[in-house]
Design a protein around this motif. Structure first.
Motif, PDB file in Angstrom:
ATOM      1  N   LEU A 249       0.910  -1.297  -0.214  1.00  0.00           N
ATOM      2  CA  LEU A 249       0.037  -0.029   0.023  1.00  0.00           C
ATOM      3  C   LEU A 249       0.878   1.380   0.144  1.00  0.00           C
ATOM      4  CD1 LEU A 249      -2.931  -1.155   2.524  1.00  0.00           C
ATOM      5  CD2 LEU A 249      -2.945  -1.032   0.108  1.00  0.00           C
ATOM      6  N   PRO A 250       0.464   2.454  -0.647  1.00  0.00           N
ATOM      7  CA  PRO A 250       1.159   3.491  -0.812  1.00  0.00           C
ATOM      8  C   PRO A 250       1.218   4.209   0.555  1.00  0.00           C
ATOM      9  CG  PRO A 250      -0.788   3.879  -1.952  1.00  0.00           C
ATOM     10  CD  PRO A 250      -0.820   2.556  -1.541  1.00  0.00           C
ATOM     11  N   THR A 251       1.542   3.718   1.646  1.00  0.00           N
ATOM     12  CA  THR A 251       1.790   4.551   2.786  1.00  0.00           C
ATOM     13  C   THR A 251       3.025   5.407   2.719  1.00  0.00           C
ATOM     14  OG1 THR A 251       3.180   2.763   3.862  1.00  0.00           O
ATOM     15  CG2 THR A 251       0.585   2.591   4.077  1.00  0.00           C
ATOM     16  N   GLU A 252       3.092   6.343   3.665  1.00  0.00           N
ATOM     17  CA  GLU A 252       4.499   7.151   3.693  1.00  0.00           C
ATOM     18  C   GLU A 252       5.806   6.443   3.894  1.00  0.00           C
ATOM     19  OE1 GLU A 252       5.001  10.382   3.141  1.00  0.00           O
ATOM     20  OE2 GLU A 252       2.613  10.524   2.393  1.00  0.00           O
ATOM     21  N   LYS A 253       5.356   5.530   4.994  1.00  0.00           N
ATOM     22  CA  LYS A 253       6.911   4.381   5.095  1.00  0.00           C
ATOM     23  C   LYS A 253       6.906   3.652   3.763  1.00  0.00           C
ATOM     24  CE  LYS A 253       6.955   2.714   9.094  1.00  0.00           C
ATOM     25  NZ  LYS A 253       6.722   1.935  10.243  1.00  0.00           N
ATOM     26  N   ASN A 254       5.812   3.053   3.062  1.00  0.00           N
ATOM     27  CA  ASN A 254       6.261   2.455   2.045  1.00  0.00           C
ATOM     28  C   ASN A 254       6.778   3.032   0.721  1.00  0.00           C
ATOM     29  OD1 ASN A 254       5.540  -0.024   3.006  1.00  0.00           O
ATOM     30  ND2 ASN A 254       3.533  -0.100   2.248  1.00  0.00           N
ATOM     31  N   LYS A 255       6.264   4.512   0.785  1.00  0.00           N
ATOM     32  CA  LYS A 255       6.959   5.286  -0.574  1.00  0.00           C
ATOM     33  C   LYS A 255       8.221   5.856  -0.269  1.00  0.00           C
ATOM     34  CE  LYS A 255       3.279   8.249  -0.255  1.00  0.00           C
ATOM     35  NZ  LYS A 255       2.433   9.402  -0.753  1.00  0.00           N
ATOM     36  N   ARG A 256       8.713   5.712   0.906  1.00  0.00           N
ATOM     37  CA  ARG A 256       9.856   6.163   1.460  1.00  0.00           C
ATOM     38  C   ARG A 256      10.835   4.868   1.208  1.00  0.00           C
ATOM     39  NH1 ARG A 256      14.254   9.197   1.109  1.00  0.00           N
ATOM     40  NH2 ARG A 256      15.601   9.190   2.476  1.00  0.00           N
ATOM     41  N   ARG A 257      10.461   3.695   1.580  1.00  0.00           N
ATOM     42  CA  ARG A 257      11.122   2.589   1.307  1.00  0.00           C
ATOM     43  C   ARG A 257      11.485   2.414  -0.089  1.00  0.00           C
ATOM     44  NH1 ARG A 257       9.574  -2.666   0.356  1.00  0.00           N
ATOM     45  NH2 ARG A 257       7.389  -2.510   0.972  1.00  0.00           N
ATOM     46  N   TRP A 258      10.341   2.549  -0.877  1.00  0.00           N
ATOM     47  CA  TRP A 258      10.419   2.367  -2.508  1.00  0.00           C
ATOM     48  C   TRP A 258      11.183   3.204  -3.177  1.00  0.00           C
ATOM     49  CZ3 TRP A 258       4.292   2.458  -2.896  1.00  0.00           C
ATOM     50  CH2 TRP A 258       3.919   1.107  -2.537  1.00  0.00           C
ATOM     51  N   GLY A 259      11.311   4.678  -2.480  1.00  0.00           N
ATOM     52  CA  GLY A 259      12.411   5.702  -3.183  1.00  0.00           C
ATOM     53  C   GLY A 259      13.787   5.091  -2.620  1.00  0.00           C
ATOM     54  N   LEU A 260      14.034   4.544  -1.515  1.00  0.00           N
ATOM     55  CA  LEU A 260      15.485   4.225  -1.217  1.00  0.00           C
ATOM     56  C   LEU A 260      15.819   3.046  -2.150  1.00  0.00           C
ATOM     57  CD1 LEU A 260      14.958   4.570   2.681  1.00  0.00           C
ATOM     58  CD2 LEU A 260      16.383   5.907   1.325  1.00  0.00           C
ATOM     59  N   GLU A 261      14.987   2.071  -2.352  1.00  0.00           N
ATOM     60  CA  GLU A 261      15.237   0.968  -3.062  1.00  0.00           C
ATOM     61  C   GLU A 261      15.471   1.273  -4.608  1.00  0.00           C
ATOM     62  OE1 GLU A 261      12.100  -1.826  -3.102  1.00  0.00           O
ATOM     63  OE2 GLU A 261      11.881  -1.960  -1.003  1.00  0.00           O
ATOM     64  N   LYS A 262      15.038   2.353  -4.963  1.00  0.00           N
ATOM     65  CA  LYS A 262      15.230   2.672  -6.320  1.00  0.00           C
ATOM     66  C   LYS A 262      16.588   3.534  -6.450  1.00  0.00           C
ATOM     67  CE  LYS A 262      13.366   5.762  -9.913  1.00  0.00           C
ATOM     68  NZ  LYS A 262      12.324   7.117 -10.226  1.00  0.00           N
ATOM     69  N   LYS A 263      16.841   4.231  -5.356  1.00  0.00           N
ATOM     70  CA  LYS A 263      17.882   5.024  -5.298  1.00  0.00           C
ATOM     71  C   LYS A 263      19.227   3.913  -5.114  1.00  0.00           C
ATOM     72  CE  LYS A 263      20.615   8.197  -2.648  1.00  0.00           C
ATOM     73  NZ  LYS A 263      20.622   8.873  -1.183  1.00  0.00           N
ATOM     74  N   LEU A 264      19.208   2.779  -4.524  1.00  0.00           N
ATOM     75  CA  LEU A 264      20.260   1.667  -4.174  1.00  0.00           C
ATOM     76  C   LEU A 264      20.255   1.078  -5.690  1.00  0.00           C
ATOM     77  CD1 LEU A 264      21.598   0.384  -1.988  1.00  0.00           C
ATOM     78  CD2 LEU A 264      19.739  -1.120  -1.767  1.00  0.00           C
ATOM     79  N   ARG A 265      19.232   0.738  -6.343  1.00  0.00           N
ATOM     80  CA  ARG A 265      19.460   0.170  -7.680  1.00  0.00           C
ATOM     81  C   ARG A 265      19.983   0.770  -8.652  1.00  0.00           C
ATOM     82  NH1 ARG A 265      17.643  -1.275 -12.614  1.00  0.00           N
ATOM     83  NH2 ARG A 265      17.809  -3.558 -13.022  1.00  0.00           N
ATOM     84  N   GLU A 266      19.802   2.315  -8.600  1.00  0.00           N
ATOM     85  CA  GLU A 266      20.361   3.039  -9.862  1.00  0.00           C
ATOM     86  C   GLU A 266      21.744   3.377  -9.547  1.00  0.00           C
ATOM     87  OE1 GLU A 266      17.924   6.373  -9.383  1.00  0.00           O
ATOM     88  OE2 GLU A 266      16.377   5.881 -10.859  1.00  0.00           O
ATOM     89  N   THR A 267      22.187   3.448  -8.127  1.00  0.00           N
ATOM     90  CA  THR A 267      23.574   3.680  -7.967  1.00  0.00           C
ATOM     91  C   THR A 267      24.320   2.488  -8.355  1.00  0.00           C
ATOM     92  OG1 THR A 267      23.049   5.013  -5.639  1.00  0.00           O
ATOM     93  CG2 THR A 267      25.066   3.977  -6.039  1.00  0.00           C
ATOM     94  N   MET A 268      23.744   1.258  -7.986  1.00  0.00           N
ATOM     95  CA  MET A 268      24.589   0.151  -8.324  1.00  0.00           C
ATOM     96  C   MET A 268      24.513  -0.135  -9.833  1.00  0.00           C
ATOM     97  SD  MET A 268      23.737  -2.698  -5.446  1.00  0.00           S
ATOM     98  CE  MET A 268      24.342  -2.317  -3.791  1.00  0.00           C
ATOM     99  N   VAL A 269      23.646   0.148 -10.445  1.00  0.00           N
ATOM    100  CA  VAL A 269      23.525   0.064 -12.116  1.00  0.00           C
ATOM    101  C   VAL A 269      24.478   1.013 -12.818  1.00  0.00           C
ATOM    102  CG1 VAL A 269      22.129   0.657 -14.079  1.00  0.00           C
ATOM    103  CG2 VAL A 269      20.971  -0.838 -12.211  1.00  0.00           C
TER     104      VAL A 269
END
Length: 330
Positions: A249-269
């Motif tokens: 669900l798009p809760t504030e905590k989940n949206k923050r987690r998804w943003g961090l996951e995206k940042k993590l992947r983009e850095t490694m890629v």
């Protein structure tokens, strides 16, 4: 009207089937597992509340343990970190069970039984499902994969951890330690725990990403934020709806987690793509983990040892997080 009746009947059948599957998984299966363990002589505390199991009792004992004063000359810290395990082991022996939510957990403290579980040659003991949060933090690397996928990952990763390869990284480790010591000379007070966390992050960033160690430091900070979000909800009851619905669900905590996951992947890629672009005829430059792993991928037989971009990222996540948390504490 006559055509709607078969459709309504089919929908009702699907709903009833889904409801029965849900009830069986949520209520019946845990009860049967607990019953079977008790029949085999495995004891443990009573199951606690229907929804949370023994979690309330565990949280209470952990709160009480916060007031403990540990002996600075002793490494026996389990009574402070996991007081419930110490108490229940004294009451029920080295093998006992307790419930986290609706799921029964089996504690095994007998060395011979632990050896059987860890050897797991026949696949009797499957790895637990950790959920989307921990998967994002650890990656689907060696820690979480099984079967053929585990064999393929291990063939690629293990050559990077031979003694000869590790020896080539000792100079980098010594330089990082020397830099930390020089920094200490300029300070009046030093928080050793924080400094060793920084040292471990520095060493792993250099040995994993080589010249791109600055990106490695960014990976560490991102994983640290992810860890705080995940641990905040880790102790909650593991109801099926929590696992299957709330984490999406798009809760504030989940949206923050998804943003961090995206940042993590983009850095490694970004780091991996730069390394791939700089590959020469002799292979990838550097003896860091990423270069060694990518070299093994390119040299392996098609379909047997090669890893995809996402799989390489997952192995880097595992190495970063697991290596940092264990080494910095030791």
């Amino acid at each position: 009207m006559g055509q709607l009746l078969p459709i309504a009947g089919a929908v009702a059948a699907v709903l009833i089937s889904w409801l029965w599957s849900f009830l069986f998984a949520f209520a019946v299966r845990p009860y049967l597992r607990v019953k079977r363990l008790r029949e085999q002589g495995v004891r443990g505390p009573i199951n606690g509340s229907f929804w949370a199991g023994n979690m309330e009792e565990i949280q209470r004992m952990k709160m009480e343990a916060q007031d403990m004063v540990l002996d600075i000359n002793s490494h026996d810290h389990l009574a402070r970190i996991s007081p419930h395990l110490v108490r229940w082991a004294s009451l029920y022996g080295r093998v006992f069970m307790y419930c986290v939510g609706r799921k029964p957990w089996l504690f095994v403290g007998e060395p011979e039984l632990v050896k059987q579980v860890l050897s797991n040659k026949f696949g009797f003991y499957r790895k637990i499902e950790v959920g989307a949060g921990l998967t994002a933090l650890l990656g689907k690397g060696l820690v979480l994969t099984e079967g053929e996928a585990w064999v393929r990952h291990r063939r690629v990763v293990s050559p990077a951890f031979t003694m000869d390869k590790i020896k080539t990284m000792t100079r980098t480790m010594a330089e990082c330690a020397q830099s930390m010591i020089e920094n200490w000379r300029e300070k009046e007070e030093v928080e050793v725990g924080v400094e060793f966390h920084e040292l471990t992050a520095d060493v792993i960033s250099h040995t994993a990403f080589g010249s791109s160690y600055a990106a490695g430091k960014e990976v560490f900070s991102t994983q640290k934020e992810l860890q705080k979000i995940i641990l905040a909800s880790f102790a909650k009851s593991d109801l099926p709806i929590t696992k299957s619905l709330l984490q999406y669900l798009p809760t504030e905590k989940n949206k923050r987690r998804w943003g961090l996951e995206k940042k993590l992947r983009e850095t490694m890629v970004s780091v991996i793509e730069k390394r791939m672009a700089s590959r020469s005829e002799s292979g990838y430059d550097g003896q860091d983990l990423l270069g060694l792993m990518m070299e093994a991928c390119m040299n392996g037989e098609e379909g047997k040892t090669q890893l995809s971009m996402d799989e390489i990222i997952d192995e880097c996540k595992t190495f970063f997080f697991a290596g940092h948390e264990t080494t910095s504490i030791c």
